[in-house]
Structure formats: C-alpha cells, structure tokens
Design a protein around this motif. Structure first.
Motif, short mmCIF file in Angstrom:
data_model
loop_
_atom_site.label_atom_id
_atom_site.label_comp_id
_atom_site.label_asym_id
_atom_site.label_seq_id
_atom_site.Cartn_x
_atom_site.Cartn_y
_atom_site.Cartn_z
N ILE A 1 -1.29 -5.03 2.10
CA ILE A 1 -2.72 -5.08 2.41
C ILE A 1 -3.10 -6.51 2.78
O ILE A 1 -2.72 -7.47 2.10
CB ILE A 1 -3.55 -4.62 1.19
N TYR B 1 -3.37 5.41 4.33
CA TYR B 1 -3.23 4.63 5.56
C TYR B 1 -1.80 4.78 6.10
O TYR B 1 -0.82 4.71 5.35
CB TYR B 1 -3.54 3.16 5.29
N PHE C 1 0.84 -1.21 0.00
CA PHE C 1 0.00 0.00 0.00
C PHE C 1 0.87 1.26 0.00
O PHE C 1 0.39 2.36 0.23
CB PHE C 1 -0.99 0.01 1.17
N TRP D 1 -6.33 3.07 1.48
CA TRP D 1 -4.98 2.51 1.57
C TRP D 1 -3.89 3.47 1.07
O TRP D 1 -2.74 3.36 1.50
CB TRP D 1 -4.91 1.17 0.82
#
Length: 268
Positions: free
Chosen positions: A207, A238, A126, A235
């Motif tokens: 992920i 994140y 990600f 994502w």
C-alpha cells in the motif's frame, strides 16, 4: 477484539501516549544543530567510512538509534514489547497492554523532496496476512488480533553537501564529516489515515502512502473520512493487472477510489 467505541478509545489512548514520547526521539538521532549523530562506520583500525545516502541503510540505522527510546516508552507504559521474527514480518513491533490488547507499529522513514512533500512510504502488504486475517504467515499475530495498526514515521532532509564515500577519515576528522541527513520530524498515525488508493512504488504488492507532509502529520489521507472499514475492503479486494489476469478478468474492477465508489455504488 474490543467493541467499536472501546476500540477507538484504546487506539486514541495508545497514539497519545506514543506522541508524548516522541519528543525524546530527536535527541536520540540528532545533534543540537539538527544534524544526524551518525557520521559513518568505523573499523578496528579506527578508520571511518562515511554512510551511503541509500534509504535502506538510513532506515536500518534509524531503527537501531530509536530502539532504546521505544523500549523506554514500553517500560513507562507497562507494555509488553515483541519484535518481528524476520525482516519481512509485520509489524516491526507489537505492543501488548495489561489487558492483552495488541497494537502494531511499523517504523517508516522517508526524505523530503521539498518543504511540503516527501518521497513516499510503503505501508505493508495488501495480500497475504492482510487478506487472510487469521493467518500467522509473515506476521507476529493474526491481523485481526490487533486493536490498531500504526506507523511511527521519520521525515528527514538530505544534506546538500556530503563527503566523498571513497574518502577514509580518522577519529580526529569526526567533526569535519558532514552528516548525510538532518532536520528530523516524527509523526504517529493509524495506517489507514495516511494510505493512498494506489500501491507503493515498484511491482511490490504494498500500500502506498500520501506524500504531502501536512497530510502525514495530521492523518488526512483519502480514507480518513471514509473510515477503516472502507480502507480494509478497498485493499482486501484490490487487484493489480497481473492479479486480475490470474482470475480471468480483463481488467481490475477498480484502480482508484473514484472507480471503487462507483463499483460499490457508494454515495460518499
């Protein structure tokens, strides 16, 4: 890049073509009784050494077994097929149709913990190319150039009784060697439909996937109803605790979907 409606149709058509083909995959990896066709490694003296149950070893051999069938799929559907340059590149395989549309396929495998759940899978980074979608680092083509990102998943069971890895077998013993895995199942899903809202195991920035088998097969992860745009946004921004510290934040702005929705003021 294709328009949204056209993009959806292209993805559906690609997935359906691959789904019709994976019926052939079982015959490529298993016997009529469901056992893995691979029994071990053989040396020039015709000694056979049984395979470790290690998931990385199993995964690599599985890729080699499926490769001819995947090539057949590409040929029958007039797809150009491009393999990743290095082991840590994304995706494992790129398919390109006659109109230049690109589809990413990652091969993933995991074992059943029980009849309803697998051990889990990681679905790619990600960070890096996922965030800089025009980047060519560690990716065959920039992420933005792909119409769809798919996972071709293999689910298997570990055998209850396996041979002692220290024991050396001969060719005459082949039928007596217990396959380390058996009972295979295959699925094809878009990555976002089987993704979880937390990273995979370990400290890697990957992920994580859902672990319920039904959710994997039917693509019923937490992002499915929210859509791929929400998955991407979630994502792309994140942060792990360490990532938050590097940008002088006391804590990540969110660490799950519930907190993300509150942070973004989403009502869904």
């Amino acid at each position: 890049m294709a328009e949204p409606d056209k993009k959806t149709k292209l993805k559906e058509d690609f997935r359906n073509k691959l789904l019709t083909h994976i019926e052939l995959f079982n015959s490529a990896v298993s016997t009529e009784t469901g056992d893995w066709i691979v029994k071990g490694f053989i040396d020039i003296a015709k000694n056979i050494y049984t395979i470790s149950i290690d998931t990385k070893v199993v995964s690599k051999i599985m890729e080699l077994l499926l490769f001819p069938k995947i090539c057949q799929f590409a040929a029958e559907n007039s797809f150009k097929m491009i393999l990743c340059k290095e082991q840590n590149f994304y995706p494992d395989i790129t398919f390109i149709d006659n109109d230049g549309h690109k589809f990413a396929i990652d091969l993933k495998s995991s074992y059943r913990k029980n009849s309803q759940q697998i051990n889990g899978m990681t679905l790619g980074a990600f960070t890096g190319y996922f965030r800089d979608r025009n980047s060519t680092k560690n990716i065959t083509f920039p992420y933005n150039e792909y119409v769809g990102h798919f996972v071709l998943g293999v689910i298997y069971s570990r055998s209850d009784k396996i041979s002692d890895e220290r024991k050396i077998f001969k060719l005459d013993d082949l039928k007596n060697i217990t396959s380390v895995i058996r009972n295979f199942g295959f699925f094809v899903q878009e990555k976002y439909k089987i993704a979880m809202d937390r990273p995979g195991s370990g400290n890697t920035k990957n992920i994580g996937s859902v672990t319920k088998i039904e959710k994997l097969i039917h693509g019923k992860g937490p992002f499915t109803e929210l859509g791929e745009d929400i998955f991407d946004d979630y994502w792309m921004y994140y942060l792990t605790k360490d990532m938050a510290k590097t940008v002088d934040l006391k804590a990540p702005p969110y660490k799950n979907l519930k907190e993300y929705k509150k942070y973004k003021e989403l009502k869904k």
